[in-house]
Structure formats: C-alpha cells, structure tokens
Design an enzyme around this catalytic site. Structure first.
Site, mmCIF file in Angstrom:
data_model
loop_
_atom_site.group_PDB
_atom_site.id
_atom_site.type_symbol
_atom_site.label_atom_id
_atom_site.label_comp_id
_atom_site.label_asym_id
_atom_site.label_seq_id
_atom_site.Cartn_x
_atom_site.Cartn_y
_atom_site.Cartn_z
ATOM 1 N N HIS A 1 -7.627 -4.853 -6.362
ATOM 2 C CA HIS A 1 -7.131 -4.227 -5.031
ATOM 3 C C HIS A 1 -8.415 -4.382 -4.175
ATOM 4 O O HIS A 1 -9.449 -3.576 -4.213
ATOM 5 C CB HIS A 1 -7.247 -2.855 -5.517
ATOM 6 N N TYR B 1 -19.572 11.782 -10.879
ATOM 7 C CA TYR B 1 -19.497 12.701 -11.736
ATOM 8 C C TYR B 1 -18.437 12.692 -12.476
ATOM 9 O O TYR B 1 -18.513 13.840 -13.504
ATOM 10 C CB TYR B 1 -19.669 14.040 -10.704
ATOM 11 N N ARG C 1 0.792 -0.974 0.004
ATOM 12 C CA ARG C 1 0.049 0.106 0.033
ATOM 13 C C ARG C 1 0.851 1.217 -0.091
ATOM 14 O O ARG C 1 0.590 2.048 -0.881
ATOM 15 C CB ARG C 1 -0.831 0.053 1.312
#
Length: 825
Positions: free
Chosen positions: A88, A131, A42
C-alpha cells in the site's frame, strides 16, 4: 549551447522535443486517473469480501506475518510498515487509521483485530502506533482461511515484485455485518452494520430458496444491528434501502427515567446512536442550556466506566415532566440522529448500488466459487498423494528387487529410468521411491500406507461428490456459514421500533389529563410495553404481528398501576398513564408505539409477566431455575415501588411467573434434561411474600429448569421445546423444535422428575428453550420477526425439526394469555 572542458570551449547541440498538449485534455485525463484510483484502490469496498484495499492488505499482511490469535501481540507499527512497504504505497497514518477501526467494537459489529493499548473512544483518537499492540482475532482468521489453497486470484503489487490477493475468501459476510463508509470522487458509500446470525440465516434461506423475494429475506434481517445498540425508529426507510440500495432511518439513544436522588428524577442514557460519542451529547446539551433553548435541566454527569459501560445522567428540575424534556432532547441533540444508507460497492470491478438481495447474492456466489476452488485444490492434492502412495506400495511389495535395481545402477538418472520401465511407474513415483528412507521399509509402514490409501480414496470420493452436485456444494457453503454464526454470533443489540413510541404526555412543564378509563396493558416478547383501550383484551393486537408476540396482558385503568414481575423474584409498580396508547385497530409490527420496559423502570432482572393488584384474583405461580415452585398473592404496598415475591438462593432465578385465574390450573415444569412434569396448582399451598417456595420438580446433576407455565385446560394446551447445544451463546443457534399437546404427557406428583418430552439428536445435549401454555403457540426471534413452528407431534419421545432462526419468545392467542383469561369482557 557551449560546454567548457579545461581551457577549451566545445559547442554541443541539443535537439528540442516539445509536445503541445491541450490543458483541458490534460486536466480531464489526470482527473479521471485520480478518480479511478480513489474509487477502485481506496474508498469503495468489494461486494464479495466487503473490504477496502487497505483493509484487505492489512489482514493479508498480518496473516503472512503469522500474527494469529495464539501468538503474542506486536507493536502496531510493524504491520503498518509491512503494509506500506510491500502493498500500500500511501501514508502510514491512513494505514494505521484503517487498522484502528478494525479493532474498535463501537465501529464494527464484529471486530477483526485484537488490540492492546489505547485505541481511542467514540470521542477521542487512539494513541500513536508505537504505543499500541495488535494481532489478528479469530474472525480475521475466518476472513483469510484457505487463502493458500488457490481459492482466490492474486495480482502483482504496485511495483510488480510481490503478489497480493484481489479478494479474500471471507467466510464471514463482512460487507453486511460490519458495513462500510467512504467518500470517493463523484460517489460515496454508507452501509449499515447487521447482526451476523440474522445475515447467515438469510443466506442459508437464499441457498435453499434461490428465488426468495425481499419480504422473505426481511423475515430474517428486519433491520440493521448497530455496534452501539440503541433504537431504530421507523422501518419504512430500511425497507426502501433494502429494495433500492438507498434509504434512511433514525437512530435513537436508549434512555430511562429513574430517581437519581430521593427527591429528584433524571434521564439516564445507556446507549447512544451509531457514531455518536458522549462528549458530543454533553456539548450539545450544554450549548442548549446556556442559550436557554431548553429548560428543566439542573445537571449533567458522565458516569461512564469500564465496569458499567455508558451512563449519562441528566438531572431534571422539580416540576418538569421527564418524558416531555426527553422529547425535546431527541429533537435538538445527537440523542437522535439519522443514518443515510447508500449501498455502493464494487461488483466485477464496477461500482454499483445494491439492494439487500443483491448484496447477499454477490457474497453467496463468491463463497460458492471459493468452496469450489478449494475443493478442486484439495482433490488435486489428495490425488497427487494417492499417486505417490500407490507407487510406494508397488515398490514395497518387491522391495528386494527395487534395492538390487538401484544398487546396480550407475547414477540416479539410470536408477529412475529402470524403476519406470520395470515397475511401470511415473517419474514422480520413481523419484519418491529414490528419496525413500530405509526406515520406511517395514511391515508396519506397509499397513500405514494401505490405511492412508483407503482414507485418500474416501476423501477423493467425498470431494468428487461436492464438485459433481451443485446442491451438495451449496449445502457445504450453508454449513460453513452456520459454523461462523455459532462461533462469532451474538444476540441483537439494536431495538427496532415501527414508530417513535413517545408517551402521550405533554410539552415541557405541563401534562395532559388522561381519563381514568378501563384499558389493557400489554407486554411483548422483546420487552416492549403499551396499553390499549380496546373493548376486547387485545383487539387486533392479539393476531400474529409481523415483528413480535404478546406474552402478557392485564386489565387496568389509564391512571392506575400494574406490577411487572422479574426474574429476580420481585415485582415493580408501573404507572399505566406513562405507557403509550395503541390505536384500536392497529396491526403493525412490534406493537406500534410500544416502548422498551427499561425506559420506564430500572429493573433488577428480565421482565417475565404483568400482574394486577386486584385482591379478588388468586395471585401468581412462580417457578425457578432450581425447580422451586411458589404460589403467592402479593399485597399492594402503597409505600414502596418494588418488593420481593420470592426469596431466592444464590444463583437461582425465576424462569416463569404466571397469573392464576381460578387456582385450579395445572402447573408445568420443563427441564434442560428434556423432562416435563405437570401437577395441579391446588397441591401448592399459597405462601406469604417471605416464603421461599416448595420443591416443584426433581432435577438431575447439572440440570436446570428452562420453562415454567400454567394452563387452564390440558386438552387445549401445547408444549414447545427447543433442543440444542448448552455451550452455544444464547440466541445464536436455531436448534430443533418440537410442538406437542400437553395431554400426551401423564401428570406426576410434585417433586418428581416427570417424563421425557423430546429425544435429543446428535450435537444436542440439552433443551435450551421451552414454553407451556393454553391455545395455539406462535413464536418470534430476538429481532421480533416471526418464526414458523413445525406441525404438532403426538409422540412424547419424538425428536425436533430444524427451524430457520433461533426462537426468543412464544405466545398463545389473546384469549389464552396469562391475565386475559381471568377477566370477563
């Protein structure tokens, strides 16, 4: 234990399995597993491709989905969902945050993704992923190129159903170019972004010189190049970080003092430190004003917009010294902040702290391995195809027997066996012939096959040459890196300053009286300006500095004024007292204490030279891009801060402005067509400020002037020309450089075309830079670092010699600089 079934009760015995575990051991084991997961899966980037696992998975998934630059944008939720479901297994918000950062130009020096919609700002978060829209950028394609050619290893995903790459081929040195930041367990990383062109130049130098030390590499990479621009103050911490992997430096906003109203001055902020947004600065300033910890600010306006970019205006009360107030703002607000470098990355699966040379070496070894594996793959594919073509050509030579043999066979297996035995073919060749369409059995197809076989043999020969010679292989890597720099490189944004460069003025509200002693005002090739009280024009500054060259010097007094001539054909007054005073014996990089011209004046063009307002000097000679020349002796207008020296046509700019010492100098033009023309300055009649000049040099269609200069002695003067591609971005190509004496070029009449001054090589269509001046030339790059020039060539039509990095400025010795040679000691 009893179990009820209907009306009966059945007794069932369960055997107990209880395992005693020490709590301390369990905690240690669980914590180590968690720490391992955070460090390797990570938080830390791989030193080879410079990517964290989530970034690598985003790019790989988008490449697999075909979201390339030529395709339409898609909702960001689509790649986020694909990454989360396949590779992931973490929250979608973490994946989207990583995706957003790959879009933001203020976060990355070279963004990898192209987004539509609201992806946030330095102060505000982005819109939700439903969006916004996303697709890969061209730079992301370079990161994933050749991924399907067995260039990298793959590993199973989290559930073992799919495969994912352990590292990307990464044709771009992402770790240094875009940097990285992350917090793991017990360790963290914070790597500063750098300029792609400079990093590629250092890598290519390391390819040619594997034993290059840190000093040699820092000539190409003098320091970070932050996405938001600004200034870096102090270079010692950068060198420590490049040597050990740990260090720090101060980032400072780019500011200038200008008149915001006819009677009020203001501090205008145009660039902020990395990771600092305007709202943070506004909030900090407001708190200081409300707490009365800072005095002299009457208003603060945020005039930032898409057209003009960042613009914060801090209005100053009358009677306050702007420079002193700015010094307080640097100390107490985010206008100046620190960046702590901690170069931690994964090398062979282990976290390591890396210096500059180690980071370059790890990436270079990765690219060499990628190119070697790609070449092996392509060689194998070409050999396989040649094998099939050879078999097909054998069949076409005796096609009638082939057809009869196939028709006489009972099944495909028998036909394959007979083809193998009769024509001595392999099983692959026999199957390929059996799958052959009848339309290929023409004479034209045979010619095509022979041509294809020849091309395949040449390809195999070229690939074998790469695999057989390590130097050739490293050369291919260097050429590909140069292509990346040319395609994606941009000029440096961050200015590197050796010291703070604060003018010697005062604390807030007062001023220090500066004696009106004689001094020299200096202008450098990177736009820094300063003054020195040396008895000699430049003292030790005339020598070649580590990170800059001086291009203009004029004599003045500490409380006097000089003029700054710009490419817009105007002159601006500059107060000498506002300039920092250089130490008499300093020999430091970038004119220690010098400040960018933009902080002192709001110019309408690039600063070209300095001029004195002494009425006893002959004035200036100016040359424009369109080939116009003008001699002018401007008046000192006491009631104006700037005025016009030359009336320019639309699209025309001044490319050179030279102070004249006697009026008997030789004027010289160099054009993009590699033509040089010089003629006496006496043939140009001086004009007033309203004059538009006269024809200086004749230009061909599409050509323009790239340099204009004046020399006092033709025998000691030199010409520096740089050839390259006119379509390349400025500052991204080194080109080929030629240095020659001006005396080998015969003089011609004003308004003529001149003579050839450099022969253009293949891939060169124009001169992109030139310089003409007295003395021995020295050159510097856009970063300020020196560029070694080739030896002087006494041949007019000779070609240039490649140099290590693009040239941004050329200067001569101190005694030959414009303005210095017309004043006696």
């Amino acid at each position: 234990m009893a179990r009820v079934t209907g009306s009966d009760t059945e007794t069932v015995d369960f055997e107990e399995h209880i395992l005693d575990t020490d709590v301390g051991d369990e905690m240690r084991s669980s914590f180590l597993e968690y720490a391992y997961s955070v460090i390797y899966a990570r938080a830390l980037p791989d030193a080879r491709d410079g990517l964290k696992p989530v970034q690598r998975r985003i790019l790989y998934t988008m490449d697999d989905m075909g979201l390339r630059p030529e395709r339409a944008h898609v909702k960001s939720a689509r790649p986020v969902g694909e990454v989360m479901g396949k590779l992931h297994p973490h929250g979608d918000s973490a994946i989207y945050d990583a995706l957003v950062r790959l879009v933001q130009p203020w976060s990355l020096r070279l963004p990898l993704l192209d987004g539509h919609g609201n992806f946030g700002s330095p102060d505000d978060p982005p819109a939700a992923m439903r969006y916004t829209e996303i697709r890969m950028d061209r730079s992301a394609e370079a990161m994933t190129a050749s991924l399907d050619e067995e260039t990298v290893d793959f590993k199973p995903n989290y559930d073992g159903r799919l495969q994912e790459p352990t590292v990307l081929p990464a044709a771009i040195p992402h770790l240094l170019v875009n940097g990285a930041s992350g917090i793991a367990v017990g360790m963290a990383t914070n790597i500063a972004p750098h300029n792609l062109v400079e990093v590629v130049q250092a890598l290519r130098h390391l390819i040619d010189h594997p034993d290059a030390d840190l000093d040699a590499l820092m000539r190409f990479i003098p320091g970070p190049d932050l996405p938001t621009g600004g200034k870096i103050v102090g270079l010692d911490g950068i060198r420590d970080a490049y040597a050990t992997g740990n260090g720090s430096f101060k980032m400072r906003a780019t500011t200038r003092v200008e008149n915001v109203t006819p009677r009020k001055k203001g501090i205008v902020v145009t660039e902020l430190p990395y990771n600092v947004g305007p709202e943070k600065v506004i909030e900090a300033v407001k708190k200081l004003v409300q707490a009365k910890k800072i005095q002299g600010i009457s208003d603060l306006k945020n005039l930032t917009d898409r057209k003009n970019g960042l613009r914060l205006v801090i209005e100053i009360k009358n009677g306050i010294v702007p420079e002193a107030l700015l010094a307080q703002l640097y100390r107490q607000t985010p206008l100046e902040s620190s960046f702590g470098i901690n170069n931690v990355a994964l090398v062979d699966g282990q976290p390591r702290t890396l210096g500059l040379r180690e980071m370059l070496t790890v990436y270079l070894e990765h690219r060499i391995d990628v190119v070697r594996r790609r070449t092996t793959y392509r060689r194998g594919k070409a050999a396989d195809r040649l094998h099939l073509v050879d078999g097909l050509m054998l069949a076409i030579l005796d096609i009638d027997e082939v057809i009869q043999l196939i028709r006489g066979s009972d099944n495909r297996g028998e036909a394959r066996g007979r083809l193998i035995s009769v024509f001595d073919l392999s099983e692959l060749q026999a199957d390929y012939i059996l799958d052959l369409q009848l339309g290929r059995l023409t004479r034209f197809s045979r010619l095509e096959l022979e041509k294809e076989a020849d091309e395949l043999r040449r390809t195999i020969e070229e690939l074998d040459a790469i695999l057989a010679d390590e130097r050739v292989l490293r050369g291919v890597v260097g050429d590909e890196l140069a292509q990346m720099a040319q395609q994606f490189g941009t000029p440096r944004r961050t200015v590197l300053l050796e010291s703070a460069g604060v003018p010697a003025l005062a604390a807030a509200g007062g001023s220090i009286e500066v004696p009106d002693d004689p001094c020299w005002v200096l202008l450098s090739s990177t736009g820094l300006v300063a003054r020195t009280s040396d008895a000699e024009p430049l003292g030790s500054h005339g020598r070649r500095a580590k990170h800059d060259t001086v291009v203009a010097v004029v004599r003045a007094t500490a409380r006097g004024q000089v003029g700054v001539v710009t490419s817009a054909g105007t002159v601006h007054k500059l107060e000498v007292v506002d300039l920092p005073n250089l130490p008499p014996t300093a020999d430091s990089p970038r004119l220690q204490g010098g400040v960018p011209m933009a902080e002192l004046l709001s110019l309408d063009g690039d600063p070209l030279t300095l001029m004195t307002f002494d009425e006893d000097v002959p004035g200036l000679a100016l040359g424009t891009r369109a080939g116009i020349v003008k001699r002018v002796k401007p008046d000192h207008l006491t009631n104006r801060d700037s005025w016009e020296l030359l009336r320019l046509d639309d699209g025309d700019r001044v490319v050179g402005a030279v102070p004249l010492a006697t009026g008997d100098e030789e004027l010289a033009f160099v054009t993009s067509e590699a033509q040089l023309l010089h003629f006496p300055a006496s043939v140009v009649r001086p004009q007033g400020r309203s004059g538009g000049g006269v024809a200086g040099v004749k230009l061909g269609a599409g050509a323009q002037v790239v340099a204009f200069g004046a020399v006092a002695d033709i025998e000691s003067a030199h010409v520096v020309t740089v050839a390259g591609s006119s379509s390349a971005l400025p500052g991204t190509q080194a080109g080929s450089v030629k240095v020659s004496p001006l005396s080998i070029y015969p003089g011609k009449g004003r308004g003529t075309g001149g003579v050839r001054c450099q022969r253009l090589l293949r891939d060169e269509d124009a001169l992109v830079f030139a310089w003409v001046g007295d003395g021995t030339p020295v050159a510097s790059a856009a970063s300020g670092s020196p560029v070694d020039l080739p030896e002087v060539v006494d041949k007019r039509d000779a070609s240039g010699t490649p140099v290590g990095q693009p040239i941004a400025g050329v200067s001569a010795s101190a005694s030959d600089l414009p303005g210095a040679r017309n004043v006696s000691d």
